[in-house]
Design an enzyme around this catalytic site. Structure first.
Site, PDB file in Angstrom:
ATOM      1  N   HIS A  73       0.837  -1.203   0.000  1.00  0.00           N
ATOM      2  CA  HIS A  73       0.000   0.000   0.000  1.00  0.00           C
ATOM      3  C   HIS A  73       0.866   1.245   0.000  1.00  0.00           C
ATOM      4  O   HIS A  73       1.961   1.264   0.554  1.00  0.00           O
ATOM      5  CB  HIS A  73      -0.995   0.005   1.168  1.00  0.00           C
ATOM      6  CG  HIS A  73      -0.389   0.223   2.529  1.00  0.00           C
ATOM      7  ND1 HIS A  73      -0.109   1.472   3.032  1.00  0.00           N
ATOM      8  CD2 HIS A  73      -0.047  -0.650   3.498  1.00  0.00           C
ATOM      9  CE1 HIS A  73       0.382   1.361   4.255  1.00  0.00           C
ATOM     10  NE2 HIS A  73       0.446   0.084   4.564  1.00  0.00           N
ATOM     11  N   ASP A 185       6.564   2.166   6.113  1.00  0.00           N
ATOM     12  CA  ASP A 185       5.336   1.371   6.151  1.00  0.00           C
ATOM     13  C   ASP A 185       4.296   2.094   5.295  1.00  0.00           C
ATOM     14  O   ASP A 185       3.750   3.103   5.730  1.00  0.00           O
ATOM     15  CB  ASP A 185       4.831   1.208   7.575  1.00  0.00           C
ATOM     16  CG  ASP A 185       3.494   0.495   7.663  1.00  0.00           C
ATOM     17  OD1 ASP A 185       3.045  -0.070   6.643  1.00  0.00           O
ATOM     18  OD2 ASP A 185       2.901   0.514   8.745  1.00  0.00           O
ATOM     19  N   GLU A 219      -5.024   2.026   3.109  1.00  0.00           N
ATOM     20  CA  GLU A 219      -4.786   0.939   4.060  1.00  0.00           C
ATOM     21  C   GLU A 219      -4.833   1.438   5.494  1.00  0.00           C
ATOM     22  O   GLU A 219      -5.339   0.764   6.382  1.00  0.00           O
ATOM     23  CB  GLU A 219      -3.425   0.293   3.763  1.00  0.00           C
ATOM     24  CG  GLU A 219      -3.123  -0.967   4.573  1.00  0.00           C
ATOM     25  CD  GLU A 219      -2.511  -0.675   5.948  1.00  0.00           C
ATOM     26  OE1 GLU A 219      -2.471  -1.598   6.776  1.00  0.00           O
ATOM     27  OE2 GLU A 219      -2.074   0.469   6.179  1.00  0.00           O
ATOM     28  N   GLU A 220      -4.296   2.634   5.710  1.00  0.00           N
ATOM     29  CA  GLU A 220      -4.122   3.141   7.064  1.00  0.00           C
ATOM     30  C   GLU A 220      -5.446   3.437   7.785  1.00  0.00           C
ATOM     31  O   GLU A 220      -5.475   3.632   8.992  1.00  0.00           O
ATOM     32  CB  GLU A 220      -3.269   4.407   7.041  1.00  0.00           C
ATOM     33  CG  GLU A 220      -1.819   4.191   6.616  1.00  0.00           C
ATOM     34  CD  GLU A 220      -0.979   3.507   7.675  1.00  0.00           C
ATOM     35  OE1 GLU A 220      -1.471   3.320   8.806  1.00  0.00           O
ATOM     36  OE2 GLU A 220       0.174   3.158   7.377  1.00  0.00           O
TER      37      GLU A 220
END
Length: 238
Positions: A73, A185, A219-220
């Site tokens: 992502h 990330d 995604e987060e």
């Protein structure tokens, strides 16, 4: 889209340093897609903003070719402006998995709706004044950003409004044997899957399946990009 020749190291830094806050991932995705273009047969976006390249299988039976997905992502954690005080101080809430504990004193960029980036800093009282304050902690409502404007009107004139997103402004760098940056990330995952596509292309590797290289969004805040693209692609293996 025009092909741009970029080395893998340039791509790593360009991609990791480009901003892609949750739900505003376009700039990061453009860097990723430019790099991917020479290495895939097709390149697509879905309605959410997820980008994916396809490498068609060239070996075995293609009548019922399986779909294999590798995915990362591209969105990064951010903050969202919830209020601006009359004195220009900006109140925020998490937009993704931001960590309140590391926010105080970090420098940031406010992303305006017009596309500008306004520098700011998470304010925090000096140590010799905090003993007098019993209301300070690390809850969201106690965090505030100072962009140097002394009034709500002055902040608004610069395009700073409720709903604007804020990201940390750290840049990717090397520290000893490691890379250090704000969006590892999961942008490093996006780099890795792009490198898989490059190596398959440059080594002329034939695949017995169709490979989908997916760089998803949001995604987060709930895996929304991955959920949507999963239903669309109906992969045999991911």
């Amino acid at each position: 889209m025009t092909r741009v020749n970029t080395s893998k190291e340039e791509f790593l830094y360009n991609y990791l340093n480009e901003y892609a806050p949750v739900a505003q991932e376009t700039r990061g995705q453009e860097v990723w897609k430019q790099y991917m273009l020479p290495y895939v047969d097709f390149l697509h976006n879905d309605a959410y903003g997820t980008s994916y390249g396809i490498i068609k299988g060239t070996t075995g039976s293609q009548k019922n070719s399986n779909k294999v997905v590798i995915e990362a992502h591209c969105d990064e954690i951010a903050w969202i402006i919830t209020n601006i005080e009359e004195d220009g101080m900006i109140r925020v809430r998490k937009h993704g998995g931001s960590d309140n504990m590391i926010a105080p004193s970090k420098t940031v960029l406010v992303h305006t709706h017009a596309g500008d980036r306004i520098p700011g800093v998470f304010g925090w009282p000096a140590i010799h004044t905090r003993a007098k304050r019993k209301d300070l902690g690390y809850a969201d409502h106690e965090l505030w950003v100072d962009c140097g404007y002394s009034s709500l009107e002055a902040a608004n004139e610069q395009g700073i409004e409720i709903g604007c997103l804020i990201t940390f402004d750290d840049q990717l760098k090397e520290m000893g044997d490691y890379y250090v940056g704000r969006a590892l990330d999961n942008k490093i995952g996006g780099y890795i899957i792009a490198e898989v596509a490059r190596r398959i292309h440059e080594r002329k590797i034939g695949l017995p399946y169709d490979l989908y290289i997916v760089n998803s969004v949001q995604e987060e805040v709930g895996l929304f990009g991955a959920k949507k693209i999963a239903k669309h692609l109906q992969a045999d293996l991911a």
